[in-house]
Write a protein that holds these residues in place. Sequence first.
Motif, mmCIF file in Angstrom:
data_model
loop_
_atom_site.group_PDB
_atom_site.id
_atom_site.type_symbol
_atom_site.label_atom_id
_atom_site.label_comp_id
_atom_site.label_asym_id
_atom_site.label_seq_id
_atom_site.Cartn_x
_atom_site.Cartn_y
_atom_site.Cartn_z
ATOM 1 N N UNK A 7 0.596 -1.354 0.336
ATOM 2 C CA UNK A 7 -0.236 0.380 0.049
ATOM 3 C C UNK A 7 1.077 1.289 0.181
ATOM 4 N N UNK A 8 0.484 2.561 -0.536
ATOM 5 C CA UNK A 8 0.971 3.589 -0.154
ATOM 6 C C UNK A 8 1.262 3.982 1.222
ATOM 7 N N UNK A 9 2.433 4.794 1.064
ATOM 8 C CA UNK A 9 2.645 4.905 2.193
ATOM 9 C C UNK A 9 1.003 6.213 3.237
ATOM 10 N N UNK A 10 0.938 5.838 4.223
ATOM 11 C CA UNK A 10 -0.089 6.802 4.764
ATOM 12 C C UNK A 10 -1.931 6.061 4.192
ATOM 13 N N UNK A 11 -1.950 5.329 4.073
ATOM 14 C CA UNK A 11 -3.178 4.934 3.186
ATOM 15 C C UNK A 11 -4.234 3.912 4.357
ATOM 16 N N UNK A 58 -8.757 8.303 7.593
ATOM 17 C CA UNK A 58 -6.879 7.789 7.604
ATOM 18 C C UNK A 58 -6.653 8.776 5.759
ATOM 19 N N UNK A 59 -5.053 8.465 6.496
ATOM 20 C CA UNK A 59 -4.113 8.347 5.264
ATOM 21 C C UNK A 59 -4.377 9.527 4.245
ATOM 22 N N UNK A 60 -4.366 8.867 2.919
ATOM 23 C CA UNK A 60 -4.793 9.600 1.909
ATOM 24 C C UNK A 60 -6.215 9.849 1.577
ATOM 25 N N UNK A 61 -6.712 8.921 2.473
ATOM 26 C CA UNK A 61 -8.890 9.152 2.476
ATOM 27 C C UNK A 61 -8.733 10.179 2.763
ATOM 28 N N UNK A 62 -8.838 10.755 3.196
ATOM 29 C CA UNK A 62 -8.500 12.746 3.579
ATOM 30 C C UNK A 62 -8.537 13.736 2.643
ATOM 31 N N UNK A 63 -7.333 13.177 1.749
ATOM 32 C CA UNK A 63 -6.789 14.774 1.012
ATOM 33 C C UNK A 63 -7.613 14.215 -0.105
ATOM 34 N N UNK A 64 -7.774 12.693 -0.582
ATOM 35 C CA UNK A 64 -9.416 12.342 -1.736
ATOM 36 C C UNK A 64 -10.576 13.596 -1.763
ATOM 37 N N UNK A 106 -15.220 15.226 -12.076
ATOM 38 C CA UNK A 106 -14.233 16.301 -11.486
ATOM 39 C C UNK A 106 -12.807 15.189 -10.966
ATOM 40 N N UNK A 107 -13.070 13.634 -10.884
ATOM 41 C CA UNK A 107 -12.645 12.756 -10.249
ATOM 42 C C UNK A 107 -11.344 12.273 -10.947
ATOM 43 N N UNK A 108 -11.778 12.428 -12.443
ATOM 44 C CA UNK A 108 -10.808 12.225 -13.417
ATOM 45 C C UNK A 108 -9.643 13.404 -13.752
ATOM 46 N N UNK A 109 -10.214 14.563 -13.812
ATOM 47 C CA UNK A 109 -9.985 15.914 -14.165
ATOM 48 C C UNK A 109 -9.028 16.486 -13.205
ATOM 49 N N UNK A 110 -9.568 16.472 -11.779
ATOM 50 C CA UNK A 110 -9.297 17.910 -11.270
ATOM 51 C C UNK A 110 -8.007 17.200 -10.529
ATOM 52 N N UNK A 111 -6.180 18.078 -10.452
ATOM 53 C CA UNK A 111 -5.066 17.548 -10.371
ATOM 54 C C UNK A 111 -4.693 16.659 -9.304
ATOM 55 N N UNK A 112 -5.872 17.394 -8.528
ATOM 56 C CA UNK A 112 -5.451 16.696 -6.823
ATOM 57 C C UNK A 112 -5.842 14.475 -7.039
ATOM 58 N N UNK A 113 -6.773 14.924 -7.755
ATOM 59 C CA UNK A 113 -7.208 13.380 -7.867
ATOM 60 C C UNK A 113 -6.927 12.863 -9.062
ATOM 61 N N UNK A 114 -7.417 12.848 -10.614
ATOM 62 C CA UNK A 114 -6.344 12.167 -11.103
ATOM 63 C C UNK A 114 -7.195 11.202 -11.520
ATOM 64 N N UNK A 115 -8.186 10.456 -11.373
ATOM 65 C CA UNK A 115 -8.788 9.237 -10.838
ATOM 66 C C UNK A 115 -9.005 8.555 -12.763
ATOM 67 N N UNK A 116 -7.687 8.319 -13.309
ATOM 68 C CA UNK A 116 -8.087 8.664 -15.113
ATOM 69 C C UNK A 116 -8.743 7.479 -15.758
ATOM 70 N N UNK A 117 -8.446 5.914 -14.653
ATOM 71 C CA UNK A 117 -8.629 4.583 -15.492
ATOM 72 C C UNK A 117 -10.051 4.372 -14.387
ATOM 73 N N UNK A 142 -6.496 5.970 -9.493
ATOM 74 C CA UNK A 142 -5.501 7.170 -10.699
ATOM 75 C C UNK A 142 -3.711 6.606 -9.847
ATOM 76 N N UNK A 143 -3.411 6.166 -11.523
ATOM 77 C CA UNK A 143 -2.022 6.008 -12.140
ATOM 78 C C UNK A 143 -1.242 6.793 -12.287
ATOM 79 N N UNK A 144 -2.042 8.514 -11.701
ATOM 80 C CA UNK A 144 -0.239 9.521 -10.443
ATOM 81 C C UNK A 144 -0.098 9.729 -10.210
ATOM 82 N N UNK A 145 -1.082 9.178 -8.814
ATOM 83 C CA UNK A 145 -1.054 8.748 -7.577
ATOM 84 C C UNK A 145 -1.276 7.610 -6.657
ATOM 85 N N UNK A 146 -1.355 6.552 -7.503
ATOM 86 C CA UNK A 146 -2.000 5.452 -7.378
ATOM 87 C C UNK A 146 -2.326 4.798 -6.303
#
Length: 235
Positions: A7-11, A58-64, A106-117, A142-146
Amino acid sequence: MTEEQNQPTGSVPAQEGEVRAVGERRGMFGTKGSGDTSGYGGLVQPIVYPGSAERPFGGWFDEVADALEQRLGADGLETAVERVVVHRGEITFHVRRDDLAAVARHLRDDERLRFEFCSSVSGVNYPADTGRELHAVYHLLSMTHNRRIRLEVSVPDSDPHVPSLVATYPTADWHEREAWDMFGIVFDGHPALTRILMPDDWPGHPQRKDYPLGGIPVEYKGGSVPPPDERRSYN
């Protein structure tokens, strides 16, 4: 590699929401109206769904969640996300049907999110969840942020319409067709919503919970195979 190392750090989420019970299930599959061939006819289990989680997730959940909330608020879509569920190390955003397409963009296009797939679209049938019997679940990466999240939209069996996300995620094309075929969820705006697994004239949708279990005779090149509950006697 362990699950934590993968898992990514803090996930790892800090907590999970409460659960809510909506009824009970009898037998392994909850089937009614046909013979139970599973051998678990006497099994009784409560039907329990994960409840809403509370901050901090918890972790990056709050960031998203923060980034999505800010983006939706700027567009006047503050009520688009009905609730957030954190369960078994995964986060799911339950979204209003009318706002699904906007949230996906928004999930696909926002730079902080980038859920492209969009890796998958799952249909689910909860007959005991009155007014929300059919669920469509979109698995986003999100391939950008894993990072991976889920979008989930619920609709009543009497009005099984969900906006198609093919325009935003082309990979959803055949996945939505399969969800229509198996569950009867109608994806409005889909370019070719036809059956993908069953014959075009097949009655019903086989993965719904109320579909007969083993009650459909199947023909093979003129030979007939009886349904499982008629092949032998069960005590």
